[in-house]
Scaffold this active site. Structure first.
Site, PDB file in Angstrom:
ATOM      1  N   ASP A  66       0.804  -1.213   0.000  1.00 36.19           N
ATOM      2  CA  ASP A  66       0.000   0.000   0.000  1.00 36.19           C
ATOM      3  C   ASP A  66       0.847   1.278   0.000  1.00 36.19           C
ATOM      4  O   ASP A  66       2.060   1.238   0.231  1.00 36.19           O
ATOM      5  CB  ASP A  66      -0.967   0.014   1.208  1.00 36.19           C
ATOM      6  CG  ASP A  66      -0.342  -0.587   2.479  1.00 36.19           C
ATOM      7  OD1 ASP A  66       0.891  -0.599   2.575  1.00 36.19           O
ATOM      8  OD2 ASP A  66      -1.093  -1.028   3.358  1.00 36.19           O
ATOM      9  N   ASN A 135      -7.829  -2.728  14.033  1.00 40.65           N
ATOM     10  CA  ASN A 135      -9.212  -3.069  13.670  1.00 40.65           C
ATOM     11  C   ASN A 135      -9.262  -4.304  12.758  1.00 40.65           C
ATOM     12  O   ASN A 135     -10.296  -4.618  12.187  1.00 40.65           O
ATOM     13  CB  ASN A 135      -9.894  -1.881  12.976  1.00 40.65           C
ATOM     14  CG  ASN A 135      -9.189  -1.480  11.689  1.00 40.65           C
ATOM     15  OD1 ASN A 135      -8.212  -2.105  11.281  1.00 40.65           O
ATOM     16  ND2 ASN A 135      -9.680  -0.438  11.042  1.00 40.65           N
ATOM     17  N   HIS A 137      -7.456  -4.749   9.914  1.00 42.51           N
ATOM     18  CA  HIS A 137      -7.177  -4.559   8.488  1.00 42.51           C
ATOM     19  C   HIS A 137      -5.876  -5.244   8.090  1.00 42.51           C
ATOM     20  O   HIS A 137      -4.956  -5.383   8.904  1.00 42.51           O
ATOM     21  CB  HIS A 137      -7.178  -3.068   8.089  1.00 42.51           C
ATOM     22  CG  HIS A 137      -6.022  -2.255   8.577  1.00 42.51           C
ATOM     23  ND1 HIS A 137      -6.160  -0.966   9.048  1.00 42.51           N
ATOM     24  CD2 HIS A 137      -4.681  -2.504   8.647  1.00 42.51           C
ATOM     25  CE1 HIS A 137      -4.982  -0.480   9.382  1.00 42.51           C
ATOM     26  NE2 HIS A 137      -4.061  -1.405   9.154  1.00 42.51           N
ATOM     27  N   GLU A 142      -9.884  -2.202   4.996  1.00 38.61           N
ATOM     28  CA  GLU A 142     -10.535  -1.890   6.261  1.00 38.61           C
ATOM     29  C   GLU A 142     -11.740  -2.810   6.500  1.00 38.61           C
ATOM     30  O   GLU A 142     -12.224  -3.445   5.555  1.00 38.61           O
ATOM     31  CB  GLU A 142     -10.999  -0.422   6.238  1.00 38.61           C
ATOM     32  CG  GLU A 142      -9.863   0.597   6.092  1.00 38.61           C
ATOM     33  CD  GLU A 142      -9.103   0.844   7.399  1.00 38.61           C
ATOM     34  OE1 GLU A 142      -9.000  -0.064   8.243  1.00 38.61           O
ATOM     35  OE2 GLU A 142      -8.598   1.976   7.557  1.00 38.61           O
TER      36      GLU A 142
HETATM   37  C1  F6R Z   1       1.337  -1.469   6.068  1.00 37.84           C
HETATM   38  C2  F6R Z   1       0.093  -2.216   6.145  1.00 37.84           C
HETATM   39  C3  F6R Z   1      -0.745  -2.187   7.383  1.00 37.84           C
HETATM   40  C4  F6R Z   1       0.072  -2.416   8.646  1.00 37.84           C
HETATM   41  C5  F6R Z   1      -0.823  -2.354   9.878  1.00 37.84           C
HETATM   42  C6  F6R Z   1      -0.033  -2.543  11.165  1.00 37.84           C
HETATM   43  O1  F6R Z   1       1.944  -1.620   4.813  1.00 37.84           O
HETATM   44  O2  F6R Z   1      -0.279  -2.809   5.189  1.00 37.84           O
HETATM   45  O3  F6R Z   1      -1.745  -3.166   7.285  1.00 37.84           O
HETATM   46  O4  F6R Z   1       0.707  -3.668   8.573  1.00 37.84           O
HETATM   47  O5  F6R Z   1      -1.489  -1.129   9.919  1.00 37.84           O
HETATM   48  O6  F6R Z   1       0.816  -1.466  11.338  1.00 37.84           O
HETATM   49  P1  F6R Z   1       1.893  -1.444  12.537  1.00 37.84           P
HETATM   50  O7  F6R Z   1       2.862  -2.513  12.250  1.00 37.84           O
HETATM   51  O8  F6R Z   1       2.494  -0.071  12.449  1.00 37.84           O
HETATM   52  O9  F6R Z   1       1.113  -1.679  13.780  1.00 37.84           O
END
Ligand code: F6R
Length: 253
Positions: A66, A135, A137, A142
């Protein structure tokens, strides 16, 4: 499919060893990469191991999950910058094989479609790394995202924007939109390693354990994947039933 390790450092060892093995057995492997705080120790350990073991990374291809819409690749908070800072700058990759969505593409829908096609043309992802949002995702899919979604533009939930505000100090605002690989590209990966560390993930991990597969907790879809591992540290596993915690800690991943 659940594995519990003592701490983020032992997870970093395990995941980076897996990456190194896959690259050694197939130097032109296609990897799916994630950003976020969870992946930082993983990439740092991976860089050390590649250097120590002189692994050739020049032929691998990668696709990041992403990117924020509206941030250029040079913006310090873009995922493109994150990847350079934590991984790409440290090893002799072939930069033309490293892909991220372009958050400034003039036609974001067309760009999302092209990104999806590019993944497909490379034969799909062989090994996908994932973190998970508080959450549930994955990528930026989401809660409520249909399981048949491909790479698309998403409006980030308030919760995700609040969680990620820790990376945007000062007055900088977390972008409202992002491009993300869809559930389809993720689920088509031949193998998936999802990593969750820290107490802030304990609640959603327990939710994953309790619930049937549901679009409201996107990472429950991994229960349908034949080769997905959910890799937890003890803190992230702390709200699982005690019996489950005991059993899983006894079994090496
Ligand atoms: C990032 C991504 C997100 C993160 C998720 C957890 O490329 O795809 O799904 O893996 O938001 O983020 P952290 O590791 O910062 O808690």
């Amino acid at each position: 499919m659940l594995h519990i390790f003592p701490d983020p450092s032992s997870i970093a060892d395990y995941v980076s060893n897996t990456l190194v093995e896959r690259i050694r057995s197939k130097p032109d492997v296609v990897l799916g990469l994630a950003t976020g705080a969870t992946m930082e120790p993983v990439y740092s350990r991976f860089v050390e191991k590649v250097r120590q073991q002189r692994v050739d990374v020049s032929r691998l291809t990668s696709f990041n999950l992403d990117e924020y819409v509206g941030l250029s690749g040079d913006h310090p908070k873009s995922y493109s910058s994150y990847m350079r800072q934590h991984l790409f700058e440290h090893l002799p990759f072939d930069r033309s094989r490293l892909h991220l969505p372009d958050g400034l593409a003039p036609d974001l829908d067309a760009h999302s479609h092209e990104y999806s096609i590019k993944v497909e043309r490379c034969g799909g992802i062989e090994l996908q790394l994932l973190g998970v949002g508080s959450n549930g995702h994955i990528g930026f899919n989401e809660p409520g995202t249909p399981f048949d979604s491909r790479c698309h533009v998403v409006r980030l939930s308030e919760r995700t924007r609040r969680d990620n505000s820790r990376f945007f100090e000062g007055n900088a605002v977390v972008p409202e939109f992002a491009i993300t690989m869809g559930m389809v590209e993720i689920m088509q990966a031949r193998e998936i390693l999802l990593v969750a560390t820290g107490e802030s993930k304990a609640h959603i991990v327990a939710e994953w354990y309790r619930r049937e597969v549901t679009e409201m907790v996107p990472f429950t879809v991994l229960k349908r994947h034949p080769r997905a591992k959910i890799i937890l540290d003890e803190a992230a596993a702390s709200q699982l039933p005690e019996q489950v915690q005991r059993t899983l800690m006894a079994v090496p991943a």
